[in-house]
Design a protein around this motif. Structure first.
Motif, PDB file in Angstrom:
ATOM      1  N   PRO A 103       0.760  -1.406  -0.023  1.00 33.59           N
ATOM      2  CA  PRO A 103      -0.033   0.126  -0.111  1.00 33.59           C
ATOM      3  C   PRO A 103       1.053   1.221   0.028  1.00 33.59           C
ATOM      4  O   PRO A 103       1.943   1.469   0.433  1.00 33.59           O
ATOM      5  N   LEU A 104       0.416   2.300  -0.730  1.00 34.88           N
ATOM      6  CA  LEU A 104       0.763   3.616  -0.619  1.00 34.88           C
ATOM      7  C   LEU A 104       0.442   4.629   0.529  1.00 34.88           C
ATOM      8  O   LEU A 104      -0.768   4.567   0.968  1.00 34.88           O
ATOM      9  N   ARG A 105       1.237   5.283   1.142  1.00 30.10           N
ATOM     10  CA  ARG A 105       0.784   6.404   1.956  1.00 30.10           C
ATOM     11  C   ARG A 105       1.307   7.910   1.640  1.00 30.10           C
ATOM     12  O   ARG A 105       2.295   7.807   1.451  1.00 30.10           O
ATOM     13  N   VAL A 106       0.491   8.860   1.357  1.00 25.75           N
ATOM     14  CA  VAL A 106       0.852  10.070   1.060  1.00 25.75           C
ATOM     15  C   VAL A 106       1.423  10.904   2.439  1.00 25.75           C
ATOM     16  O   VAL A 106       0.660  10.694   3.277  1.00 25.75           O
ATOM     17  N   LEU A 107       2.864  11.332   2.278  1.00 31.67           N
ATOM     18  CA  LEU A 107       3.516  11.845   3.442  1.00 31.67           C
ATOM     19  C   LEU A 107       3.009  13.380   3.193  1.00 31.67           C
ATOM     20  O   LEU A 107       2.896  13.996   4.407  1.00 31.67           O
ATOM     21  N   GLU A 108       3.753  13.928   2.151  1.00 27.54           N
ATOM     22  CA  GLU A 108       3.599  15.260   1.850  1.00 27.54           C
ATOM     23  C   GLU A 108       2.865  15.713   0.461  1.00 27.54           C
ATOM     24  O   GLU A 108       3.342  15.107  -0.500  1.00 27.54           O
ATOM     25  N   GLU A 109       2.112  16.816   0.643  1.00 27.68           N
ATOM     26  CA  GLU A 109       1.321  17.301  -0.604  1.00 27.68           C
ATOM     27  C   GLU A 109       1.116  18.565  -0.622  1.00 27.68           C
ATOM     28  O   GLU A 109       0.501  19.233   0.479  1.00 27.68           O
ATOM     29  N   VAL A 430       5.512  15.706 -10.511  1.00 27.03           N
ATOM     30  CA  VAL A 430       6.187  14.239 -10.437  1.00 27.03           C
ATOM     31  C   VAL A 430       5.961  13.814  -9.134  1.00 27.03           C
ATOM     32  O   VAL A 430       6.913  14.235  -8.245  1.00 27.03           O
ATOM     33  N   THR A 431       5.294  12.910  -9.036  1.00 28.94           N
ATOM     34  CA  THR A 431       5.073  12.247  -7.620  1.00 28.94           C
ATOM     35  C   THR A 431       6.461  11.567  -7.180  1.00 28.94           C
ATOM     36  O   THR A 431       7.008  10.764  -8.039  1.00 28.94           O
ATOM     37  N   MET A 432       6.974  11.477  -6.188  1.00 30.22           N
ATOM     38  CA  MET A 432       8.025  11.086  -5.623  1.00 30.22           C
ATOM     39  C   MET A 432       7.682   9.879  -4.519  1.00 30.22           C
ATOM     40  O   MET A 432       7.231  10.313  -3.647  1.00 30.22           O
ATOM     41  N   ILE A 433       8.025   8.610  -4.880  1.00 32.84           N
ATOM     42  CA  ILE A 433       7.600   7.513  -4.159  1.00 32.84           C
ATOM     43  C   ILE A 433       9.163   7.050  -3.753  1.00 32.84           C
ATOM     44  O   ILE A 433      10.144   6.776  -4.130  1.00 32.84           O
ATOM     45  N   VAL A 434       8.935   6.861  -2.206  1.00 37.76           N
ATOM     46  CA  VAL A 434      10.148   6.406  -1.421  1.00 37.76           C
ATOM     47  C   VAL A 434       9.775   4.902  -1.164  1.00 37.76           C
ATOM     48  O   VAL A 434       8.589   4.524  -0.719  1.00 37.76           O
ATOM     49  N   LEU A 435      10.835   4.021  -1.492  1.00 39.74           N
ATOM     50  CA  LEU A 435      10.427   2.505  -1.072  1.00 39.74           C
ATOM     51  C   LEU A 435      10.688   2.207   0.074  1.00 39.74           C
ATOM     52  O   LEU A 435      12.090   2.511   0.474  1.00 39.74           O
ATOM     53  N   GLU A 436      10.121   1.928   0.904  1.00 42.10           N
ATOM     54  CA  GLU A 436      10.074   1.323   2.444  1.00 42.10           C
ATOM     55  C   GLU A 436      11.127   0.287   2.247  1.00 42.10           C
ATOM     56  O   GLU A 436      11.110  -0.729   1.754  1.00 42.10           O
ATOM     57  N   THR A 437      12.156   0.438   3.319  1.00 42.73           N
ATOM     58  CA  THR A 437      13.088  -0.943   3.466  1.00 42.73           C
ATOM     59  C   THR A 437      12.658  -1.876   4.458  1.00 42.73           C
ATOM     60  O   THR A 437      12.589  -2.901   4.049  1.00 42.73           O
ATOM     61  N   ALA A 438      12.077  -1.463   5.580  1.00 38.87           N
ATOM     62  CA  ALA A 438      11.990  -2.480   6.732  1.00 38.87           C
ATOM     63  C   ALA A 438      11.059  -1.898   7.719  1.00 38.87           C
ATOM     64  O   ALA A 438      10.817  -0.414   7.720  1.00 38.87           O
TER      65      ALA A 438
END
Length: 491
Positions: A103-109, A430-438
């Protein structure tokens, strides 16, 4: 779909293409290179539209069938359906749906900018490695069952690959796992997650050195072709092509979930150590996924950041590799980097071989184009969308605090590195997606330092550090390591 080695000379026997099943159980090619497809399969806009409504399992099938063309489609569909279930990926945070898998979670917009976190750590070991490793375990079992063969997996981990591999392979028929890790250089949770496994087919070996020493030993054993054949050695490190291609899937999922049409582009920021995770993003982009930027976020071990800023790839010696609070990225020799360099130099296997021979003999190469350099291909890096940045211990503490205060979630140290660097590269439109690591629970020592409270743990992990542990400590002597493997395989 056929595969060749990144080091194959055009006229060499090693350049003969192999299919997916041929390379599945192995790691390095016979010439020491890594496998890549002879050409990247392409994805059309119509396919992307059709994929928007698919479940994660069905999306994985659609992506993987472009690469694993020799596996019957019904079998491959069954394997992805078995792997990607909400029961396997059950450790979703509050407010997340386990059925979405990632799932995606928007952090900042705001102001045309959008920062999104893609959850990849809901699997059994709470790390993104589960996304590929669970599939790899099922693929291995499927392939071995067809032939009645055995496989002895020999791998190295800086923290998360090992537990993800062991949880995926534990109890599987015909498979043993020999996993190297740097002694006393993982978090207490990471060590306990691996060493507490008592399954008879799992062998944990703590090496007196750093991760790069462990990785070098895996490569040395893989390059001993008679031993590799006699002991049926395979690998689950990201030098294994199947693991990388399984990671390609979540780039497609992230893009499709974050956009509404195929005219939009997104960027990804990826915490990077061994370059496998972000290499999967490079492959997705080469397939036609509309990715604007691929941003490699490093910690104090900034070999990759240095290359993407300067064109100089300079590996560090063991004594120069820092032990940091994002230990899974404490890597100074990125194995998968060779796959990108192969593309960067025009898929010239002989040139790739020469450059990585220089890595082994002189510690690196220089593609900046300056006088005395080894070439000028660095000027083409921008065509592939790569950028980079660096995060320090102070940065990650500050970012963990910011994210907890602003969004009410606790992130792990590597994800903090990613968010810190992503903020430096985000752009309007351009949406920036950060891939969670753990999940943060795996690095509680630093979470406690940053927030003053323990990270929340999913059910079943409450007292993992108190469980009995089973492992051996060994030196970096490759011959002693081979003797240990041989004495425990029964072959």
């Amino acid at each position: 779909m056929q595969y060749v080695s990144t080091r194959a000379a055009a006229s060499a026997a090693s350049s003969s293409p192999s299919n997916f099943s041929d390379i599945l159980l192995g790691g390095l090619a016979a010439d020491g290179g890594l496998f890549l497809p002879t050409a990247y399969p392409q994805v059309s806009g119509a396919e992307l539209d059709a994929w928007r409504k698919l479940s994660y399992a069905d999306l994985a099938y659609e992506v993987l069938r472009k690469f694993a063309t020799d596996i019957p489609e019904a079998d491959l569909r069954a394997l992805t359906a078995k792997t990607y279930t909400k029961e396997v990926y059950r450790n979703a945070r509050a407010g997340e749906k386990a059925s979405q898998i990632t799932p995606l979670r928007v952090l900042e917009e705001g102001d045309g900018r959008k920062l999104v976190l893609q959850a990849l750590s809901n699997g059994p070991t709470l790390a993104f490695k589960d996304m590929a490793m669970q599939l790899l375990g099922n693929l291995f079992e499927y392939t071995l069952a067809k032939s009645g063969a055995q496989l002895n997996i020999f791998g190295a981990t800086s923290g998360d690959t090992g537990s993800a591999a062991e949880y995926a392979m534990r109890g599987k028929k015909g498979i043993r796992v020999f996993m190297l890790s740097p002694h006393k250089k993982m978090s207490a949770f990471q060590s306990a997650q691996m060493f507490s496994l008592q399954d008879p087919n799992i062998f944990n070996i703590a090496v007196e050195g750093v991760f790069d020493d462990c990785q070098d030993m895996v490569k040395a054993v893989s390059n001993d072709l008679p031993f590799k054949a006699a002991q049926k050695i395979g690998t689950v490190n990201s030098i294994n092509w199947a693991r990388v291609v399984a990671q390609v899937v979540y780039y497609f999922r992230g893009y499709l979930a974050a956009t509404s049409s195929n005219v939009e582009k997104v960027s990804f920021t990826v915490p990077s150590g061994n370059f496998g995770n972000i290499c999967a993003g490079h492959i997705a982009r080469m397939m036609g996924l509309p990715i604007a930027k691929l941003v490699a976020a490093t910690n104090e071990n900034d070999v990759l950041d240095e290359f993407f800023r300067t064109g100089v790839y300079r590996v560090r010696k063991s004594a120069e590799t820092y032990h940091t609070s994002s230990p899974s990225m404490d890597i100074s020799k990125a194995s998968n980097f060779e796959r990108f360099i192969y593309d960067l130099v025009g898929r010239d296997g002989e040139r790739t071989r020469a450059l990585f021979h220089k890595v082994e003999t002189q510690g690196g190469f220089d593609l900046s184009g300056k006088p005395g350099s080894d070439g000028d291909e660095f000027k083409k890096v921008a065509q592939y969308g790569f950028q980079s940045g660096k995060s320090t211990h102070k940065d990650r503490l500050d970012t963990i605090r910011d994210v907890a205060d602003d969004y009410g979630i606790t992130i792990d140290t590597h994800t903090a590195d990613g968010i810190k660097v992503a903020r430096e590269h985000i752009e309007k439109g351009v949406t920036m997606i950060v891939l969670e690591t753990a999940l943060a629970a795996k690095f509680n020592e630093t979470i406690l330092d940053a927030l003053g409270v323990d990270a929340e743990r999913p059910a079943g992990f409450e007292n993992i550090e108190d469980l009995p542990q089973k492992f051996v400590v060994m030196s970096t002597d490759v011959e002693k390591m081979k003797a240990y493997i041989a004495s425990h395989t029964g072959l």
